[in-house]
Motif scaffolding. Structure first.
Motif, PDB file in Angstrom:
ATOM      1  N   ALA A   1       0.840  -1.206   0.000  1.00  0.00           N
ATOM      2  CA  ALA A   1       0.000   0.000   0.000  1.00  0.00           C
ATOM      3  C   ALA A   1       0.871   1.249   0.000  1.00  0.00           C
ATOM      4  O   ALA A   1       0.618   2.192  -0.753  1.00  0.00           O
ATOM      5  CB  ALA A   1      -0.939  -0.013   1.202  1.00  0.00           C
TER       6      ALA A   1
ATOM      7  N   VAL B   1       0.816   4.109  -2.923  1.00  0.00           N
ATOM      8  CA  VAL B   1       0.453   5.492  -2.586  1.00  0.00           C
ATOM      9  C   VAL B   1       1.556   6.442  -3.036  1.00  0.00           C
ATOM     10  O   VAL B   1       1.297   7.454  -3.696  1.00  0.00           O
ATOM     11  CB  VAL B   1       0.158   5.653  -1.078  1.00  0.00           C
ATOM     12  CG1 VAL B   1       0.093   7.116  -0.678  1.00  0.00           C
ATOM     13  CG2 VAL B   1      -1.149   4.951  -0.731  1.00  0.00           C
TER      14      VAL B   1
ATOM     15  N   SER C   1     -10.921   6.653  -4.409  1.00  0.00           N
ATOM     16  CA  SER C   1     -10.444   5.294  -4.201  1.00  0.00           C
ATOM     17  C   SER C   1     -11.613   4.316  -4.207  1.00  0.00           C
ATOM     18  O   SER C   1     -12.575   4.490  -3.449  1.00  0.00           O
ATOM     19  CB  SER C   1      -9.704   5.231  -2.860  1.00  0.00           C
ATOM     20  OG  SER C   1      -9.360   3.914  -2.529  1.00  0.00           O
TER      21      SER C   1
ATOM     22  N   PHE D   1      -4.477   1.814   2.588  1.00  0.00           N
ATOM     23  CA  PHE D   1      -4.161   2.629   1.410  1.00  0.00           C
ATOM     24  C   PHE D   1      -4.807   4.008   1.544  1.00  0.00           C
ATOM     25  O   PHE D   1      -4.154   5.034   1.370  1.00  0.00           O
ATOM     26  CB  PHE D   1      -4.659   1.917   0.145  1.00  0.00           C
ATOM     27  CG  PHE D   1      -4.494   2.710  -1.120  1.00  0.00           C
ATOM     28  CD1 PHE D   1      -3.334   2.600  -1.874  1.00  0.00           C
ATOM     29  CD2 PHE D   1      -5.502   3.552  -1.570  1.00  0.00           C
ATOM     30  CE1 PHE D   1      -3.182   3.324  -3.048  1.00  0.00           C
ATOM     31  CE2 PHE D   1      -5.358   4.289  -2.728  1.00  0.00           C
ATOM     32  CZ  PHE D   1      -4.193   4.171  -3.480  1.00  0.00           C
TER      33      PHE D   1
END
Length: 148
Positions: A42, A46, A75, A109
Motif C-alpha cells: 500500500a 500510494v 479510491s 491505502f
C-alpha cells in the motif's frame, strides 16, 4: 496489490442511488488486493500514484503529479483486478484476498493517501457501485506493487 489509475476531470461513485464519493479533479484509483499483500505494498502504491507525473504543465507536457496540482483521489476497491481469465469463460477470483484482509489493506491505502495531505473520496467496500468519470486524455495506467 494492483491499481488501475485514471486521470479524471471529475468522478463520482454511488451505491443504491446515494453518492459515497466524488472529486472534481484528480485521479480515480481502482484498487485490488491479493493474499500476500501487506501495508508495504500500500505504501509503495500510494507513493507512486501521488507522485506520478501524469498532469500537463503550462507547456502541455505531462510533468506534474497529483500532489503538484493539488488534485483529489477517488479510491474504489475492485477485487476483479485479480480475476484470472486464462481458462474457460468465467473468471476465477482465487487470487483476490479474502474480504477481511482486502478491506484492511484498502483502508490502509486510503489512510496513507490522507496522511500525505491529499483530499480523498471513497467508494463503499464490498458494495455494488456505479462509477462515473470523465477520463481526461484519456490517461489510464496499471500499477502492480509486485513489479517494482
Amino acid at each position: 496489490m494492483k491499481a488501475v489509475i485514471q486521470r479524471a476531470e471529475n468522478a463520482s461513485v454511488t451505491v443504491e442511488g446515494r453518492t459515497t464519493g466524488e472529486i472534481d479533479f484528480g485521479i480515480v484509483v481502482l484498487l485490488g488486493v491479493t493474499h500476500e499483500d501487506t501495508a508495504e505494498d500500500a505504501k509503495y502504491l500510494v507513493n507512486k500514484i501521488l507522485n506520478l507525473r501524469i498532469f500537463e504543465d503550462e507547456a502541455g507536457k505531462m510533468n506534474l503529479s497529483l500532489k503538484d496540482t493539488k488534485g483529489k483521489l477517488l479510491s474504489i476497491s475492485q477485487f476483479t483486478l485479480y480475476g484470472d481469465t486464462r481458462k474457460g469463460r468465467r473468471p476465477n477470483f482465487m487470487a483476490a484476498a479474502k474480504p477481511d484482509k482486502a478491506k484492511e489493506l484498502y483502508e490502509t491505502f486510503n489512510r496513507l493517501v490522507e496522511d500525505e495531505g491529499v483530499i480523498l473520496a471513497e467508494g463503499a467496500f464490498g458494495e455494488m457501485m456505479d462509477v462515473k468519470l470523465n477520463n481526461v486524455g484519456p490517461v489510464t495506467l496499471i500499477l502492480d506493487s509486485k513489479e517494482r
